[in-house]
Write a protein that holds these residues in place. Structure first.
Motif, PDB file in Angstrom:
ATOM      1  N   ARG A 406       0.818  -1.216   0.000  1.00 38.73           N
ATOM      2  CA  ARG A 406       0.000   0.000   0.000  1.00 38.73           C
ATOM      3  C   ARG A 406       0.846   1.258   0.000  1.00 38.73           C
ATOM      4  O   ARG A 406       0.395   2.309  -0.471  1.00 38.73           O
ATOM      5  CB  ARG A 406      -0.936   0.013   1.216  1.00 38.73           C
ATOM      6  N   ASN A 407       2.069   1.179   0.535  1.00 44.37           N
ATOM      7  CA  ASN A 407       2.932   2.361   0.554  1.00 44.37           C
ATOM      8  C   ASN A 407       3.842   2.423  -0.666  1.00 44.37           C
ATOM      9  O   ASN A 407       4.693   3.300  -0.762  1.00 44.37           O
ATOM     10  CB  ASN A 407       3.775   2.377   1.826  1.00 44.37           C
ATOM     11  N   SER A 432      -8.176   9.483  -1.803  1.00 44.99           N
ATOM     12  CA  SER A 432      -8.492   9.340  -0.377  1.00 44.99           C
ATOM     13  C   SER A 432      -8.369   7.902   0.109  1.00 44.99           C
ATOM     14  O   SER A 432      -8.312   7.655   1.317  1.00 44.99           O
ATOM     15  CB  SER A 432      -9.908   9.849  -0.094  1.00 44.99           C
ATOM     16  N   ARG A 433      -8.335   6.934  -0.794  1.00 44.65           N
ATOM     17  CA  ARG A 433      -8.204   5.528  -0.391  1.00 44.65           C
ATOM     18  C   ARG A 433      -6.770   5.197   0.015  1.00 44.65           C
ATOM     19  O   ARG A 433      -6.518   4.163   0.634  1.00 44.65           O
ATOM     20  CB  ARG A 433      -8.647   4.603  -1.524  1.00 44.65           C
ATOM     21  N   GLU A 435      -3.406   5.785   2.142  1.00 47.92           N
ATOM     22  CA  GLU A 435      -2.915   6.424   3.363  1.00 47.92           C
ATOM     23  C   GLU A 435      -1.639   7.218   3.101  1.00 47.92           C
ATOM     24  O   GLU A 435      -1.311   8.133   3.843  1.00 47.92           O
ATOM     25  CB  GLU A 435      -2.598   5.373   4.434  1.00 47.92           C
ATOM     26  N   TYR A 436      -0.895   6.858   2.070  1.00 46.65           N
ATOM     27  CA  TYR A 436       0.428   7.439   1.833  1.00 46.65           C
ATOM     28  C   TYR A 436       0.483   8.152   0.481  1.00 46.65           C
ATOM     29  O   TYR A 436       1.416   7.986  -0.288  1.00 46.65           O
ATOM     30  CB  TYR A 436       1.493   6.340   1.917  1.00 46.65           C
ATOM     31  N   ARG A 437      -0.535   8.972   0.212  1.00 53.90           N
ATOM     32  CA  ARG A 437      -0.618   9.576  -1.112  1.00 53.90           C
ATOM     33  C   ARG A 437       0.470  10.613  -1.371  1.00 53.90           C
ATOM     34  O   ARG A 437       0.748  10.909  -2.528  1.00 53.90           O
ATOM     35  CB  ARG A 437      -2.001  10.158  -1.373  1.00 53.90           C
ATOM     36  N   GLU A 559       5.501  10.592   6.190  1.00 54.94           N
ATOM     37  CA  GLU A 559       4.816   9.439   5.606  1.00 54.94           C
ATOM     38  C   GLU A 559       5.761   8.253   5.461  1.00 54.94           C
ATOM     39  O   GLU A 559       5.349   7.100   5.618  1.00 54.94           O
ATOM     40  CB  GLU A 559       4.193   9.810   4.254  1.00 54.94           C
ATOM     41  N   ASN A 562       5.813   6.609   8.808  1.00 53.20           N
ATOM     42  CA  ASN A 562       4.591   5.830   9.031  1.00 53.20           C
ATOM     43  C   ASN A 562       4.581   4.561   8.185  1.00 53.20           C
ATOM     44  O   ASN A 562       4.120   3.507   8.631  1.00 53.20           O
ATOM     45  CB  ASN A 562       3.357   6.675   8.714  1.00 53.20           C
ATOM     46  N   ARG A 607      -6.631  -4.742   8.524  1.00 49.87           N
ATOM     47  CA  ARG A 607      -7.439  -3.913   7.630  1.00 49.87           C
ATOM     48  C   ARG A 607      -8.782  -4.550   7.280  1.00 49.87           C
ATOM     49  O   ARG A 607      -9.579  -3.945   6.561  1.00 49.87           O
ATOM     50  CB  ARG A 607      -6.653  -3.614   6.348  1.00 49.87           C
TER      51      ARG A 607
END
Length: 625
Positions: A406-407, A432-433, A435-437, A559, A562, A607
């Protein structure tokens, strides 16, 4: 003698966006690949709007290109307009979008695929999948021809038992003018798969010669258009075609309501769920009854054709209602239809039945990609096709799977959402979906992904060298900012002009330029910056990359920190056959979800909807952590 004597490494069923990317990826990785489609003339057809990219979708196209896929190259070579959306926001939100020439888009895809080594083609309907001992062994066509394969990728789009609705009329079809596909759903259900129905729709296509554009608002492309592909082989547009915007009205809404009693969406004929973020015009005026008007985007279908796509007017109302209402829209008073809008229902398979490679959990060697997984959009489909093609090729070679976190990519977010959370409505990607945009920007997709694609044999050396040059040049530019000081005499006039506090003593450019009041244009006004760019012959792509690293360094580092925490949880693997029933203190819902989805890591488990943090703590204790 059989038409197909040899066993293929990869057989791809379906020639849409997912199937085309899957076939190209597998073939480019050296696999003997066959693409089977019901119509070779409609490979990579744009079934709905003639455009690629958009919010979050543009990031996906950039990622596909960075990995060595074809969608970005095809889009650049068939574009008629280019826009960077959300430029008033931070670069994490910037999203490239191009308007495409529909016919040229499909032609370019076809020719690129025909020029791909290791790739064969066959036109026919696949009516059955061949499974032995829970392992895929091939497919069977409508003519009864059996084609043996080591792996199979199903990318059937809206064709599985497709049913088209226009008012009270309904007929089988995968899209307008093309028949539906039968047999595959029944085979998969017999094999133990869970299936469902989804719905999507499309607006009327009209004759542009019958429109009055003087009553509409012109929507031109960017003055300095960019492009999708990171390769130098594609060029930005030198000329563009404008789109236009008009609006519905209370009169239009009243005319549409006259047909609601014959609308398949309202009279119960359509029972499946449609896309939440691309509703039909009748759904919009029903759900948002307080709004007096809705936007209609008038989009040309190509350079030379007069056909126009009426974006924002998706509908399945009776054709005479569509026509009457559309003639009340400003600029459409004399409109002539090429074809009416329609809705289509089709079979899909809840994606929780897949692994992160997009291989099914029930049948070894069988992969799903695209709308069969419950997604909507060309870009989402193409991304899945690319990943399924890559992993099918790796499986044949007995190599480790290729999974994006996801990152690491929007593609990683897309697939993880599908596998972990599932979807009960057509899934669409949004920024917005993720987390690390801030890390997953459209400008740095090549930094994130190209070296990974090169390692698995997909991205070519030319692409890798281009990425390395860009990275070195932008890193050197950032280092120049860190090492070079700027004096108050030069900086203060620019700072004052942009409403920033004045300097009292010299300071490093990196610190000065990180001020929020200074935009990119302001930074370019500094003499040393301008001279550095000219001396090093830096193009806009490199300059923008360096500026983003300076302006958003704090956000980027946060980010990254995170994401590192997330990676630690990703490294905690759950044993494949872990017995969740043995955990007495875990909630019943969590057990049921974990047993169904079978997450691979603690991070994925966390998740899953219905799995609470306390359940994760209990799970870690039982794993000896």
């Amino acid at each position: 003698m059989s038409l197909f004597q040899d066993k293929y490494d990869v057989v791809v069923v379906g020639g849409g966006h997912a199937g085309s990317e899957a076939a190209a990826a597998a073939a480019n990785m050296g696999m003997k690949t066959l693409l089977i489609t019901m119509s070779l003339q409609n490979i990579a057809q744009m079934s709905c709007n003639p455009a690629m990219g958009g919010i979050a979708k543009g990031q996906i196209v950039r990622e596909i290109d960075a990995l060595g896929g074809y969608s970005g190259i095809v889009s650049d070579n068939s574009a008629i307009q280019f826009k960077m959306l959300n430029v008033s926001k931070g670069p994490a939100m910037w999203s490239p979008r191009c308007q495409s020439d529909r016919m040229r888009f499909a032609e370019t895809w076809r020719l690129m695929l025909e020029g791909t080594p290791n790739l064969d083609f066959y036109q026919e309907m696949v009516s059955s999948v061949l499974i032995e001992d829970n392992k895929i062994v091939g497919v069977k066509t409508n003519l009864g021809i059996e084609i043996k394969a080591k792996t199979v990728v199903l990318t059937n789009g809206t064709f599985l038992n497709g049913l088209i609705h226009i008012g009270e009329k309904q007929f089988g079809g995968g899209r307008a003018g093309e028949s539906a596909s039968f047999g595959i759903t029944e085979d998969l259900v017999k094999a133990g798969f869970e299936s469902g129905r989804m719905k999507t729709g499309t607006p009327p296509r009209v004759d542009g010669r019958s429109l009055d554009y003087s009553k509409m608002e012109e929507q031109p492309g960017d003055k300095n258009p960019q492009k999708f592909s990171y390769l130098h082989s594609t060029k930005p547009l030198e000329k563009q075609r404008s789109c236009y915007m008009t609006y519905t009205s209370p009169e239009v809404h009243d005319l549409l309501r006259e047909g609601f009693d014959r609308s398949p969406m309202f009279n119960g004929r359509i029972k499946s769920i449609g896309p939440r973020y691309c509703p039909s015009i009748e759904d919009k005026i029903n759900r948002f009854a307080d709004k007096e008007r809705h936007q209609i985007f008038v989009e040309p279908e190509g350079w030379n054709t007069v056909e126009v796509y009426v974006n924002g007017f998706s509908t399945s109302l009776p054709e005479e209602v569509q026509f009457k209402a559309l003639r009340s829209v400003a600029g459409f008073e004399n409109v002539k239809f090429f074809r009416a809008g329609y809705a289509i229902e089709y079979d899909y398979f809840p994606p929780t039945q897949l692994k992160h490679t997009l291989e099914t959990k029930l049948v070894d060697g069988l992969f799903f990609a695209g709308q069969i997984n419950g997604t909507t959009g060309y870009e989402e489909a193409a991304a899945q096709g690319l990943m399924a093609g890559i992993n099918a090729a790796l499986k044949v070679q007995d190599k480790d799977p290729f999974i994006l976190k996801r990152n690491e990519a929007y593609i990683g977010v897309l697939i993880d959402d599908l596998i972990t959370k599932g979807t009960e409505e057509p899934y669409r990607m949004f920024t917005s979906r993720a987390e690390y945009r801030t890390l997953l920007r459209q400008d740095n997709a090549d930094f994130r992904l190209t070296s990974k694609a090169f390692e698995i044999g997909l991205a070519k050396e030319e692409r890798l060298k281009r990425m390395e040059y860009k990275k070195d040049a932008s890193d050197n530019f950032v280092q120049f900012f860190r090492e070079t000081s700027v004096k108050p005499a030069e900086a203060n006039p620019i700072l004052k002009e942009n409403g920033s506090d004045l300097m009292k003593q010299p300071d490093k450019m990196f610190k000065v330029f990180s001020r929020p009041q200074l935009d990119f244009d302001a930074i370019l006004k500094f003499k040393d910056v301008d001279e550095y760019i000219k001396e090093n012959n830096l193009d806009k792509e490199i300059v923008d990359q360096a500026f983003i690293q300076v302006k958003y360094s704090g956000y980027i580092e946060k980010e990254k920190s995170n994401a590192d925490k997330l990676t630690r949880l990703e490294d905690v693997k759950i044993p494949e056959n872990f017995d969740y029933d043995k955990i007495k203190s875990m909630s019943f819902e969590a057990k049921e979800k974990l047993k169904k989805i079978r997450p691979v890591t603690i991070s994925q488990a966390s998740r899953i909807s219905g799995v609470a943090p306390s359940d994760i703590s209990i799970l870690l204790i039982h794993m000896g952590r």
